[in-house]
Design a protein around this motif. Structure first.
Motif, PDB file in Angstrom:
ATOM      1  N   GLY A 121       0.800  -1.218   0.000  1.00 51.51           N
ATOM      2  CA  GLY A 121       0.000   0.000   0.000  1.00 51.51           C
ATOM      3  C   GLY A 121       0.831   1.264   0.000  1.00 51.51           C
ATOM      4  N   SER A 122       2.135   1.132   0.121  1.00 53.77           N
ATOM      5  CA  SER A 122       2.985   2.323   0.131  1.00 53.77           C
ATOM      6  C   SER A 122       3.736   2.413  -1.190  1.00 53.77           C
ATOM      7  CB  SER A 122       3.977   2.245   1.294  1.00 53.77           C
ATOM      8  OG  SER A 122       4.906   3.285   1.179  1.00 53.77           O
ATOM      9  N   GLU A 123       3.917   3.630  -1.683  1.00 54.66           N
ATOM     10  CA  GLU A 123       4.629   3.771  -2.948  1.00 54.66           C
ATOM     11  C   GLU A 123       6.128   3.840  -2.743  1.00 54.66           C
ATOM     12  OE1 GLU A 123       2.946   6.982  -5.243  1.00 54.66           O
ATOM     13  OE2 GLU A 123       0.973   6.032  -5.027  1.00 54.66           O
ATOM     14  N   GLU A 124       6.514   4.378  -1.609  1.00 53.73           N
ATOM     15  CA  GLU A 124       7.946   4.552  -1.361  1.00 53.73           C
ATOM     16  C   GLU A 124       8.553   3.348  -0.658  1.00 53.73           C
ATOM     17  OE1 GLU A 124      10.233   7.860  -0.134  1.00 53.73           O
ATOM     18  OE2 GLU A 124       8.471   9.153  -0.323  1.00 53.73           O
ATOM     19  N   TYR A 125       9.801   3.099  -0.983  1.00 54.76           N
ATOM     20  CA  TYR A 125      10.523   2.044  -0.299  1.00 54.76           C
ATOM     21  C   TYR A 125      10.958   2.527   1.091  1.00 54.76           C
ATOM     22  CZ  TYR A 125      10.687  -1.262  -4.103  1.00 54.76           C
ATOM     23  OH  TYR A 125      10.334  -2.190  -5.037  1.00 54.76           O
ATOM     24  N   ALA A 126      10.718   1.713   2.100  1.00 48.56           N
ATOM     25  CA  ALA A 126      11.127   2.075   3.462  1.00 48.56           C
ATOM     26  C   ALA A 126      12.619   1.818   3.639  1.00 48.56           C
ATOM     27  CB  ALA A 126      10.329   1.280   4.491  1.00 48.56           C
ATOM     28  N   VAL A 127      13.122   0.817   2.911  1.00 51.72           N
ATOM     29  CA  VAL A 127      14.539   0.488   2.945  1.00 51.72           C
ATOM     30  C   VAL A 127      14.973   0.260   1.504  1.00 51.72           C
ATOM     31  CG1 VAL A 127      16.072  -1.459   3.434  1.00 51.72           C
ATOM     32  CG2 VAL A 127      14.737  -0.483   5.279  1.00 51.72           C
ATOM     33  N   ARG A 128      16.123   0.851   1.113  1.00 52.89           N
ATOM     34  CA  ARG A 128      16.545   0.777  -0.292  1.00 52.89           C
ATOM     35  C   ARG A 128      18.012   0.386  -0.433  1.00 52.89           C
ATOM     36  NH1 ARG A 128      14.148   6.025  -3.295  1.00 52.89           N
ATOM     37  NH2 ARG A 128      13.999   6.781  -1.174  1.00 52.89           N
ATOM     38  N   ASP A 129      18.269  -0.664  -1.183  1.00 49.05           N
ATOM     39  CA  ASP A 129      19.638  -1.062  -1.542  1.00 49.05           C
ATOM     40  C   ASP A 129      20.578  -1.093  -0.341  1.00 49.05           C
ATOM     41  OD1 ASP A 129      18.815  -1.023  -4.222  1.00 49.05           O
ATOM     42  OD2 ASP A 129      19.168   1.136  -4.332  1.00 49.05           O
ATOM     43  N   VAL A 130      20.176  -1.778   0.680  1.00 47.45           N
ATOM     44  CA  VAL A 130      21.018  -1.810   1.882  1.00 47.45           C
ATOM     45  C   VAL A 130      21.923  -3.042   1.869  1.00 47.45           C
ATOM     46  CG1 VAL A 130      21.005  -2.059   4.388  1.00 47.45           C
ATOM     47  CG2 VAL A 130      19.456  -0.441   3.286  1.00 47.45           C
ATOM     48  N   ASP A 131      23.209  -2.807   2.101  1.00 44.95           N
ATOM     49  CA  ASP A 131      24.183  -3.885   2.258  1.00 44.95           C
ATOM     50  C   ASP A 131      24.897  -3.705   3.591  1.00 44.95           C
ATOM     51  OD1 ASP A 131      24.430  -5.402  -0.412  1.00 44.95           O
ATOM     52  OD2 ASP A 131      24.425  -3.283  -1.027  1.00 44.95           O
ATOM     53  N   ILE A 132      24.735  -4.667   4.480  1.00 43.24           N
ATOM     54  CA  ILE A 132      25.398  -4.573   5.779  1.00 43.24           C
ATOM     55  C   ILE A 132      25.842  -5.975   6.197  1.00 43.24           C
ATOM     56  CG2 ILE A 132      25.054  -4.132   8.250  1.00 43.24           C
ATOM     57  CD1 ILE A 132      22.952  -2.068   7.501  1.00 43.24           C
ATOM     58  N   GLU A 133      27.041  -6.067   6.741  1.00 41.25           N
ATOM     59  CA  GLU A 133      27.449  -7.325   7.347  1.00 41.25           C
ATOM     60  C   GLU A 133      27.699  -7.081   8.818  1.00 41.25           C
ATOM     61  OE1 GLU A 133      30.639  -9.406   5.496  1.00 41.25           O
ATOM     62  OE2 GLU A 133      29.538  -9.642   3.604  1.00 41.25           O
ATOM     63  N   VAL A 134      27.057  -7.871   9.650  1.00 41.94           N
ATOM     64  CA  VAL A 134      27.229  -7.718  11.091  1.00 41.94           C
ATOM     65  C   VAL A 134      28.059  -8.888  11.597  1.00 41.94           C
ATOM     66  CG1 VAL A 134      26.053  -7.561  13.308  1.00 41.94           C
ATOM     67  CG2 VAL A 134      24.967  -6.606  11.248  1.00 41.94           C
ATOM     68  N   GLU A 135      29.217  -8.581  12.171  1.00 40.35           N
ATOM     69  CA  GLU A 135      30.063  -9.651  12.709  1.00 40.35           C
ATOM     70  C   GLU A 135      29.673  -9.943  14.151  1.00 40.35           C
ATOM     71  OE1 GLU A 135      32.088 -11.321  10.888  1.00 40.35           O
ATOM     72  OE2 GLU A 135      32.075  -9.989   9.122  1.00 40.35           O
ATOM     73  N   ARG A 136      30.015 -11.120  14.625  1.00 38.75           N
ATOM     74  CA  ARG A 136      29.729 -11.490  16.012  1.00 38.75           C
ATOM     75  C   ARG A 136      30.414 -10.525  16.976  1.00 38.75           C
ATOM     76  NH1 ARG A 136      29.330 -15.763  13.086  1.00 38.75           N
ATOM     77  NH2 ARG A 136      27.809 -17.366  13.609  1.00 38.75           N
ATOM     78  N   GLY A 137      29.683 -10.127  18.021  1.00 40.76           N
ATOM     79  CA  GLY A 137      30.273  -9.295  19.070  1.00 40.76           C
ATOM     80  C   GLY A 137      30.231  -7.806  18.779  1.00 40.76           C
ATOM     81  N   GLU A 138      29.718  -7.414  17.645  1.00 39.88           N
ATOM     82  CA  GLU A 138      29.663  -5.976  17.348  1.00 39.88           C
ATOM     83  C   GLU A 138      28.592  -5.272  18.181  1.00 39.88           C
ATOM     84  OE1 GLU A 138      30.707  -4.043  13.522  1.00 39.88           O
ATOM     85  OE2 GLU A 138      29.848  -5.889  12.701  1.00 39.88           O
ATOM     86  N   PHE A 139      28.767  -3.964  18.318  1.00 36.84           N
ATOM     87  CA  PHE A 139      27.760  -3.121  18.982  1.00 36.84           C
ATOM     88  C   PHE A 139      27.457  -2.007  17.996  1.00 36.84           C
ATOM     89  CE2 PHE A 139      26.241  -1.619  23.318  1.00 36.84           C
ATOM     90  CZ  PHE A 139      25.468  -0.594  22.818  1.00 36.84           C
ATOM     91  N   ILE A 140      26.331  -2.145  17.316  1.00 37.60           N
ATOM     92  CA  ILE A 140      26.023  -1.215  16.228  1.00 37.60           C
ATOM     93  C   ILE A 140      24.890  -0.278  16.630  1.00 37.60           C
ATOM     94  CG2 ILE A 140      25.200  -1.032  13.844  1.00 37.60           C
ATOM     95  CD1 ILE A 140      26.519  -3.672  13.260  1.00 37.60           C
TER      96      ILE A 140
END
Lengths: 278, 280
Positions: free
Chosen positions: B15-34
């Motif tokens: 129902g929404s025309e806009e993307y809420a999230v676009r072209d996201v690339d993330i790698e989260v390693e163990r133990g990180e605090f983001i």
């Protein structure tokens, strides 16, 4: 004219029931054009005191005079002409199904002409940047816009005094700037502003006078700079001082200086002027 | 392999025309605090929902790209499996608590997944202990303060023994002191128990001293993704992010050319350490 007393709170006591006494002998005078912050931990009496200022609550003992009118004998609908209260949770305030109607409701009740009501609604919506949402259903707005709408519905009443309950809670940085600017704009028009808040950064930025409430009593009432720099007192009241104030306090302890800045630019200048060595 | 891998992710709610999230690339390693920052509506919550499978399983819409959590593709894995690896804590603890007492609230998700009794007891004890709320076990959630409620909500997620905690503005309904306590407890979970933290928040002054990485989002995209001190050297204020005040003061002093900080201070203590003395 500034200096004219608008509200007098005289030895006010208040109990919600016989067990909890929320206010214990509070006295203060609010004069025209002031920007005041009411701070203190939850349960300290901030909101209870604020709700006395427009007669939403009446003192159990003592009295509150708004422009000379005793809130116990003056109907609330008379008092709200002078004191506008913006609730913390917009859902407690919004009750119509159209943005326009929400903002028009107050001025209509004041018995203004349709033309005047329309003028005020447009002006209020423009001031908060909602002019393009006139026909929307309030619940289709996002949370920040709903808060703006509740502010607009008080703006259209054009009261002399605004009470804003937690205007920044849970909101982002941009929002905080927006509300701060609105407060300054209203104040320049001669309005008196009372803000209830936990946000000490916001207090440092927007209020010249700060009243600290704890256990239903006034612990401090004075220039914001003095109250926020009284670290011991704030600690006693379990208030987290703004980061800049903490920084000044720590540097003063270490260097024997007497820094009292509250804002970043001011602090940087003060440190440099003093020749702090980093 | 990264604990959470987000690849070419875009999502648009039905129902929404806009993307809420676009072209996201993330790698989260163990133990990180983001720390995830950005103005309201920038896509932080949506990204978190994608990381624990709420999207696409509970929210309808168009999803492109993929999210892999501990080797499981979120599209192909039922959400309860993902939530055992990446547990979510929401803004309002009220929505997460409903039982008669705190212990029962924390035990509920485990009972729901038919864990053996002994295992449940051990895990509940552990969760109460690491959150420092053992004294609340018999209390009714209704009589707790906001800060206590949120700690119980975190404990109930921890009892699943997730590798990562995803937190969506967990302090937004708390007063500043309770917020500070909650964030310090979360930092402890990361430091002492190695739990990976991904937290969307506005209170950067409290969080950044603990963070290994700051991700700033703007209109669904990742605008900045760096170690916090580095991220702060960029102009992130236009993204609606409040830079910690002490860092601002240090930057102003540096800009005026009258001082040089060895590293950008994020806390009052770090600032004071840098001050070598009174110039006079």
């Amino acid at each position: 004219m500034s200096g004219e007393p608008l509200i007098r709170v005289e030895d006010v006591w208040f109990s919600y029931d016989n067990e909890v006494t929320a206010l214990r002998g509070v006295s203060l005078t609010i004069t025209k054009g002031e920007r005041i912050a009411l701070i203190g931990q939850n349960g300290g009496g901030k909101t209870t005191l604020a709700k006395h200022l427009n007669g939403l609550l009446k003192p159990t003992k003592g009295r509150v005079l708004v422009k000379g009118m005793d809130t116990r004998t003056t109907p609330t609908h008379e008092l709200v002409r002078y004191v506008g209260y913006v609730f913390q949770n917009p859902a407690h305030q919004i009750f119509t199904s159209r943005v326009y109607d929400e903002v028009a409701y107050g001025p209509k009740n004041l018995g203004l002409s349709e033309e005047e009501v329309d003028k005020r609604v447009r002006r209020a919506l423009e001031m908060v940047g909602l002019q393009d949402y006139v026909e929307w259903h309030p619940y289709d707005l996002n949370f920040g816009q709903m808060k703006l709408l509740t502010i607009a519905s008080i703006l259209s009443m054009d009261p002399e005094i605004y009470v804003l309950d937690e205007p920044t809670s849970g909101q982002d940085h941009r929002w905080r700037n927006l509300v701060a600017e609105l407060i300054m704009k209203l104040n320049q028009q001669g309005k008196t502003i009372i803000v209830i808040t936990h946000d000490m950064k916001f207090v440092a930025r927007t209020s010249e006078r700060t009243i600290l409430l704890a256990n239903g009593k006034i612990l401090a009432d004075g220039p914001t700079r003095e109250v926020l720099n009284n670290i011991e007192l704030l600690r006693e009241a379990a208030i987290k001082p703004p980061q800049i104030t903490q920084l000044c306090h720590e540097l003063n302890n270490r260097l024997g200086t007497s820094f009292q800045s509250m804002l970043e630019e001011e602090a940087a200048e003060e440190f440099i002027k003093h020749g702090i060595n980093v | 392999m990264a604990l959470i891998e987000v690849k070419g992710l875009s999502f648009r709610y039905a129902g929404s025309e806009e993307y809420a999230v676009r072209d996201v690339d993330i790698e989260v390693e163990r133990g990180e605090f983001i720390v995830l920052a950005g103005r309201s509506g920038c896509g932080k919550s949506t990204l978190l929902r994608c990381m624990n499978g709420l999207i696409p399983h509970f929210y309808e819409g168009d999803m492109e790209g993929r999210v892999v959590v501990d080797g499981m593709d979120t599209r192909e894995t039922p959400p309860h499996m993902i939530s055992q690896v990446a547990g979510m804590v929401f803004q309002n603890p009220e929505n997460q608590l409903f039982a008669l007492n705190v212990e029962a609230d924390i035990a509920f998700p485990l009972e729901n997944l038919a864990f053996p009794r002994e295992e449940i007891r051990e895990r509940v004890e552990w969760a109460l202990r690491v959150m420092g709320i053992e004294d609340l076990r018999d209390r009714s959630p209704a009589e707790l303060s906001g800060g206590q409620k949120q700690k119980v909500a975190v404990a109930s997620v921890l009892a699943m023994r997730p590798k990562a905690l995803l937190l969506d503005e967990p302090t937004s309904s708390l007063d500043p002191l309770s917020a500070k306590q909650l964030i310090e407890t979360i930092a402890e979970l990361n430091r002492r128990h190695g739990i990976t933290i991904i937290i969307a928040e506005h209170r950067l002054d409290l969080l950044l001293p603990h963070a290994s990485r700051l991700i700033v989002m703007e209109r669904g995209r990742v605008a900045v993704d760096e170690e916090p001190r580095k991220a702060l050297t960029r102009d992130i204020i236009p993204y609606g992010v409040a830079v910690p005040k002490v860092a601002r003061v240090a930057q102003l002093i540096t800009k005026m050319g009258v001082g040089c900080f060895r590293r950008l201070p994020l806390t009052v203590e770090e600032f004071v350490e840098e001050v070598r003395g009174d110039g006079r």
